[in-house]
Scaffold this motif. Structure first.
Motif, PDB file in Angstrom:
ATOM      1  N   GLU A  48       7.215  -3.275  -9.949  1.00 44.88           N
ATOM      2  CA  GLU A  48       7.383  -2.862  -8.555  1.00 44.88           C
ATOM      3  C   GLU A  48       6.933  -1.422  -8.346  1.00 44.88           C
ATOM      4  OE1 GLU A  48      11.213  -5.452  -7.032  1.00 44.88           O
ATOM      5  OE2 GLU A  48      11.551  -3.597  -8.139  1.00 44.88           O
ATOM      6  N   LEU A  49       7.232  -0.568  -9.307  1.00 47.31           N
ATOM      7  CA  LEU A  49       6.830   0.826  -9.209  1.00 47.31           C
ATOM      8  C   LEU A  49       5.311   0.967  -9.190  1.00 47.31           C
ATOM      9  CD1 LEU A  49       7.914   3.694  -9.088  1.00 47.31           C
ATOM     10  CD2 LEU A  49       7.880   3.739 -11.573  1.00 47.31           C
ATOM     11  N   ILE A  50       4.630   0.164  -9.974  1.00 51.72           N
ATOM     12  CA  ILE A  50       3.165   0.182  -9.979  1.00 51.72           C
ATOM     13  C   ILE A  50       2.631  -0.267  -8.623  1.00 51.72           C
ATOM     14  CG2 ILE A  50       1.119  -0.940 -10.964  1.00 51.72           C
ATOM     15  CD1 ILE A  50       2.586  -0.871 -13.672  1.00 51.72           C
ATOM     16  N   TRP A  51       3.185  -1.361  -8.065  1.00 52.17           N
ATOM     17  CA  TRP A  51       2.731  -1.855  -6.773  1.00 52.17           C
ATOM     18  C   TRP A  51       2.981  -0.850  -5.650  1.00 52.17           C
ATOM     19  CZ3 TRP A  51      -0.815  -5.214  -6.156  1.00 52.17           C
ATOM     20  CH2 TRP A  51      -0.963  -6.262  -7.050  1.00 52.17           C
ATOM     21  N   VAL A  52       4.146  -0.206  -5.663  1.00 55.94           N
ATOM     22  CA  VAL A  52       4.455   0.793  -4.640  1.00 55.94           C
ATOM     23  C   VAL A  52       3.514   1.987  -4.770  1.00 55.94           C
ATOM     24  CG1 VAL A  52       6.205   2.435  -3.858  1.00 55.94           C
ATOM     25  CG2 VAL A  52       6.849   0.089  -4.325  1.00 55.94           C
ATOM     26  N   GLY A  53       3.264   2.416  -5.996  1.00 54.57           N
ATOM     27  CA  GLY A  53       2.348   3.535  -6.212  1.00 54.57           C
ATOM     28  C   GLY A  53       0.930   3.221  -5.764  1.00 54.57           C
ATOM     29  N   LEU A  54       0.449   2.037  -6.108  1.00 57.60           N
ATOM     30  CA  LEU A  54      -0.900   1.647  -5.681  1.00 57.60           C
ATOM     31  C   LEU A  54      -0.977   1.509  -4.164  1.00 57.60           C
ATOM     32  CD1 LEU A  54      -1.877  -0.984  -8.401  1.00 57.60           C
ATOM     33  CD2 LEU A  54      -2.851   1.295  -8.067  1.00 57.60           C
ATOM     34  N   SER A  55       0.056   0.957  -3.561  1.00 57.16           N
ATOM     35  CA  SER A  55       0.068   0.810  -2.105  1.00 57.16           C
ATOM     36  C   SER A  55       0.048   2.165  -1.420  1.00 57.16           C
ATOM     37  CB  SER A  55       1.304   0.029  -1.656  1.00 57.16           C
ATOM     38  OG  SER A  55       1.277  -1.271  -2.154  1.00 57.16           O
ATOM     39  N   PHE A  56       0.871   3.072  -1.907  1.00 58.06           N
ATOM     40  CA  PHE A  56       0.913   4.414  -1.330  1.00 58.06           C
ATOM     41  C   PHE A  56      -0.427   5.124  -1.486  1.00 58.06           C
ATOM     42  CE2 PHE A  56       2.166   8.944  -1.466  1.00 58.06           C
ATOM     43  CZ  PHE A  56       2.679   9.040  -0.184  1.00 58.06           C
ATOM     44  N   ALA A  57      -1.018   5.016  -2.666  1.00 60.13           N
ATOM     45  CA  ALA A  57      -2.316   5.649  -2.912  1.00 60.13           C
ATOM     46  C   ALA A  57      -3.401   5.054  -2.017  1.00 60.13           C
ATOM     47  CB  ALA A  57      -2.692   5.498  -4.375  1.00 60.13           C
ATOM     48  N   TYR A  58      -3.378   3.725  -1.824  1.00 62.02           N
ATOM     49  CA  TYR A  58      -4.393   3.087  -0.991  1.00 62.02           C
ATOM     50  C   TYR A  58      -4.238   3.486   0.474  1.00 62.02           C
ATOM     51  CZ  TYR A  58      -7.447  -0.382   1.050  1.00 62.02           C
ATOM     52  OH  TYR A  58      -8.454  -0.982   1.746  1.00 62.02           O
ATOM     53  N   ILE A  59      -3.013   3.607   0.944  1.00 62.59           N
ATOM     54  CA  ILE A  59      -2.778   4.014   2.332  1.00 62.59           C
ATOM     55  C   ILE A  59      -3.266   5.446   2.554  1.00 62.59           C
ATOM     56  CG2 ILE A  59      -0.974   4.578   4.009  1.00 62.59           C
ATOM     57  CD1 ILE A  59       0.519   2.094   2.983  1.00 62.59           C
ATOM     58  N   ILE A  60      -2.918   6.340   1.640  1.00 66.01           N
ATOM     59  CA  ILE A  60      -3.372   7.733   1.776  1.00 66.01           C
ATOM     60  C   ILE A  60      -4.894   7.814   1.726  1.00 66.01           C
ATOM     61  CG2 ILE A  60      -3.334  10.012   0.665  1.00 66.01           C
ATOM     62  CD1 ILE A  60      -0.755   9.285   2.100  1.00 66.01           C
ATOM     63  N   THR A  61      -5.508   7.101   0.808  1.00 63.00           N
ATOM     64  CA  THR A  61      -6.970   7.104   0.702  1.00 63.00           C
ATOM     65  C   THR A  61      -7.609   6.535   1.965  1.00 63.00           C
ATOM     66  OG1 THR A  61      -6.805   6.819  -1.681  1.00 63.00           O
ATOM     67  CG2 THR A  61      -8.919   6.308  -0.680  1.00 63.00           C
ATOM     68  N   SER A  62      -7.039   5.469   2.503  1.00 66.97           N
ATOM     69  CA  SER A  62      -7.590   4.853   3.708  1.00 66.97           C
ATOM     70  C   SER A  62      -7.451   5.761   4.915  1.00 66.97           C
ATOM     71  CB  SER A  62      -6.901   3.527   3.998  1.00 66.97           C
ATOM     72  OG  SER A  62      -7.164   2.606   2.972  1.00 66.97           O
ATOM     73  N   LEU A  63      -6.359   6.496   4.997  1.00 71.05           N
ATOM     74  CA  LEU A  63      -6.184   7.421   6.113  1.00 71.05           C
ATOM     75  C   LEU A  63      -7.165   8.589   6.039  1.00 71.05           C
ATOM     76  CD1 LEU A  63      -2.296   7.543   6.411  1.00 71.05           C
ATOM     77  CD2 LEU A  63      -3.907   6.373   7.910  1.00 71.05           C
ATOM     78  N   ILE A  64      -7.472   9.028   4.850  1.00 73.45           N
ATOM     79  CA  ILE A  64      -8.402  10.145   4.690  1.00 73.45           C
ATOM     80  C   ILE A  64      -9.841   9.691   4.888  1.00 73.45           C
ATOM     81  CG2 ILE A  64      -9.346  11.783   3.018  1.00 73.45           C
ATOM     82  CD1 ILE A  64      -6.491  11.973   1.853  1.00 73.45           C
ATOM     83  N   ASN A  65     -10.241   8.602   4.230  1.00 75.03           N
ATOM     84  CA  ASN A  65     -11.653   8.160   4.245  1.00 75.03           C
ATOM     85  C   ASN A  65     -11.962   7.127   5.298  1.00 75.03           C
ATOM     86  OD1 ASN A  65     -12.229   9.821   2.079  1.00 75.03           O
ATOM     87  ND2 ASN A  65     -11.790   8.219   0.582  1.00 75.03           N
ATOM     88  N   GLY A  66     -10.983   6.436   5.802  1.00 77.80           N
ATOM     89  CA  GLY A  66     -11.221   5.335   6.724  1.00 77.80           C
ATOM     90  C   GLY A  66     -11.298   4.026   5.962  1.00 77.80           C
ATOM     91  N   ILE A  67     -11.150   2.949   6.709  1.00 80.89           N
ATOM     92  CA  ILE A  67     -11.164   1.619   6.084  1.00 80.89           C
ATOM     93  C   ILE A  67     -12.545   1.026   6.264  1.00 80.89           C
ATOM     94  CG2 ILE A  67     -10.042  -0.627   6.032  1.00 80.89           C
ATOM     95  CD1 ILE A  67      -7.676   0.663   7.448  1.00 80.89           C
TER      96      ILE A  67
END
Length: 69
Positions: A48-67
């Motif tokens: 679960e910790l891995i999934w939460v970390g990956l989700s958080f990282a993907y959201i931050i990356t998407s907000l910075i770079n766009g989807i």
């Protein structure tokens, strides 16, 4: 080639939405544990910790770079 880009962009958007849902679920469970009559520590398994970390990282990356590609 344009069709492949559209499909990939839709897949990335779906991944973004699913990442948001994962984070919302864990935030809800965290606050539910804190608001119990007897609050207890919120424990995540390693998976679960891995999934939460990956989700958080993907959201931050998407907000910075766009989807998009």
């Amino acid at each position: 080639m344009e069709i492949i880009q559209v499909l990939i962009n839709k897949t990335l958007l779906m991944g973004f939405v699913l990442s948001i849902l994962v984070l919302v679920r864990h935030v809800f469970l965290f606050f539910r544990n804190m608001n119990d009559l007897e609050p207890k520590k919120y424990i995540l398994t390693r998976k679960e910790l891995i999934w939460v970390g990956l989700s958080f990282a993907y959201i931050i990356t998407s907000l910075i770079n766009g989807i998009k590609i």
